[in-house]
Design an enzyme around this catalytic site. Sequence first.
Site, PDB file in Angstrom:
ATOM      1  CD  GLU A  18      12.594 -18.181  19.657  1.00 13.52           C
ATOM      2  OE1 GLU A  18      12.960 -17.364  18.818  1.00 13.52           O
ATOM      3  OE2 GLU A  18      11.397 -18.395  19.927  1.00 13.52           O
TER       4      GLU A  18
ATOM      5  CE  LYS B  74       8.949 -16.145  21.033  1.00 10.23           C
ATOM      6  NZ  LYS B  74       9.646 -16.289  19.755  1.00 10.23           N
TER       7      LYS B  74
ATOM      8  CG  HIS C 256       8.666 -23.604  13.495  1.00  9.98           C
ATOM      9  ND1 HIS C 256       8.365 -23.381  12.178  1.00  9.98           N
ATOM     10  CD2 HIS C 256       8.670 -22.373  14.076  1.00  9.98           C
ATOM     11  CE1 HIS C 256       8.219 -22.077  11.975  1.00  9.98           C
ATOM     12  NE2 HIS C 256       8.376 -21.456  13.116  1.00  9.98           N
TER      13      HIS C 256
ATOM     14  NE  ARG D  27      -2.172  -0.762   3.549  1.00  5.21           N
ATOM     15  CZ  ARG D  27      -2.685  -1.023   4.742  1.00  5.21           C
ATOM     16  NH1 ARG D  27      -3.968  -0.931   4.937  1.00  5.21           N
ATOM     17  NH2 ARG D  27      -1.922  -1.359   5.765  1.00  5.21           N
TER      18      ARG D  27
HETATM   19  C1  BG6 Z   1       8.937 -18.013  14.052  1.00  7.90           C
HETATM   20  C2  BG6 Z   1       8.189 -17.645  15.297  1.00  7.90           C
HETATM   21  O1  BG6 Z   1       8.152 -18.805  13.225  1.00  7.90           O
HETATM   22  O2  BG6 Z   1      10.108 -18.703  14.408  1.00  7.90           O
HETATM   23  C3  BG6 Z   1       9.048 -16.783  16.203  1.00  7.90           C
HETATM   24  O3  BG6 Z   1       7.014 -16.945  14.959  1.00  7.90           O
HETATM   25  C4  BG6 Z   1      10.359 -17.486  16.474  1.00  7.90           C
HETATM   26  O4  BG6 Z   1       8.387 -16.489  17.419  1.00  7.90           O
HETATM   27  C5  BG6 Z   1      11.012 -17.962  15.186  1.00  7.90           C
HETATM   28  O5  BG6 Z   1      11.210 -16.578  17.145  1.00  7.90           O
HETATM   29  C6  BG6 Z   1      12.210 -18.828  15.476  1.00  7.90           C
HETATM   30  O6  BG6 Z   1      12.906 -19.069  14.304  1.00  7.90           O
HETATM   31  P1  BG6 Z   1      14.466 -19.341  14.312  1.00  7.90           P
HETATM   32  O7  BG6 Z   1      14.784 -19.620  12.883  1.00  7.90           O
HETATM   33  O8  BG6 Z   1      15.120 -18.092  14.849  1.00  7.90           O
HETATM   34  O9  BG6 Z   1      14.669 -20.492  15.211  1.00  7.90           O
END
Ligand code: BG6
Length: 487
Positions: free
Chosen positions: A213, A337, A236, A46
């Site tokens: 993470e 997280k 994932h 946009r």
């Molecule tokens: C994403 C999630 O799909 O994957 C995020 O939405 C996450 O919350 C991320 O941080 C992690 O990906 P990677 O490749 O950093 O392990």
Amino acid sequence: IPVQPFDYVVFGATGDLTKRKLIPALYHRFKDGQFDEQSRIIGVSRSPLSDADFQKLARDAVAEFVEKEYRDKETIERFVSIFSYIVNDVTNQDGWGDLGKALRDDSQVVRAFYLAVAPNLFEPICEYLGKRKYYRRDARVVLEKPLGHDLISSQEINDGVARIFAEDQVYRIDHYLGKETVQNLLALRFANTLFEPVWNSTHIDHVQLTVAESVGAGTRGYYDESGALRDMIQNHMLQLLCLVAMEPPASDDANALRDEKLKVLRALRPIANGDVGKVTVRGQYRGVTSETTSVKGYQDELPEGKKGSRTETFVALKAEIQNWRWAGVPFYFRTGKRMARRVSEICIQFRDIPHSIFDHAEGAPRPNKLIIRLQPDEGVKLLMMIKDPGPGGMRLREVPLNLSFAQTFSERTPEAYERLLLDVVRGNQTLFMRRDELEAAWAWVDPIREAWDRASEPPQPYTAGTWGPTGSIALIERDGRTWHEDD
Ligand code: BG6
């Protein structure tokens, strides 16, 4: 070798994903000579930008997100020269005509539409793309997550897309499948004879899947609607599970592989309402302030209106696969997280030896573990018992047989999107989720989510920078096992 020439149309061209992931990935592939000279990238959004503005955006994205050693001015200029831009509010008619003109009517030029936009826009965009000017039976559409927030909403999204595009045109991204080490899992299992004979409940005690993470979640706008179960497990981590647990496919054909993954998802034992409290744990991080650090808790990161949110930033759970290969082998998941550090790994723990002859030795034999490290420091490690060297008595010690990718290979490890973006052009769907897989994953996850929504207690607190709430430790220790922790 360059792939076929393409018109890659990116909807959501000024968004975060485009800048952080897509442009840097395309740059690397361009730099390695994989683009045919005729290839074009067309941004759609946009924002009222010109071609030159969009090229600047691409240049800036490369400057910010590509490591310095891979940036050179001449390549960057050639790269951005293939970028053009179309102003288009996809919910009204304006701008669509320009897109029609920009697309080349040449069957040798692959046509791909990347929808890096909110999923409520998938259907209206696809509806337009169904018109003659844009649609070709061999055109491809790439969808980014979140593909729904439960089974029903994901079916609605997929139905909307399916009204225009056939399943063999749809590429659903799960970027974990593009990660080098995740693909290596296939090589490890199916290009070696060593593992397959022991890859079953006779030899394997249990499997642990960890995606931890160290970053927080609160500043990511979408996260509070999603939570760790939807954000990481549904996609994932269940995909990782599939690659670990599936039967050997007959070939590397996309559907042969996806058929096997689907069988794993369908064999997952449903977690019944009454069991949710026993086999799942959800957590939310609390802030921590010490002399050296100060980290905000999840609640403190949220905007005013969202305070008190019960969204989970951590999940641990125990899953079971009901088939001959895996009967009785638990699969423990944990993701969160603000955990102690960033690490994604799969740990396959083998059974105890059936009988020990080392009663008088120092150190008892420990079960072997195969650890597949996805990030950081990609590699494969086999923990095994050896005799400690020396003339004394028998002393047993656990040592790693370690394959570190960084030490073994000098090439840089490509980012997931590099592989995936070009697989779309190649027409290879192997590393993309098929609709039935996605739906099977939602069908398994939904009852867990629903039970949590009904539960009176909030997620268990855990301190930022730790391995999660104590409940997650209890979850595995109740079974006489412990989470694997690497040195
Ligand atoms: C994403 C999630 O799909 O994957 C995020 O939405 C996450 O919350 C991320 O941080 C992690 O990906 P990677 O490749 O950093 O392990």
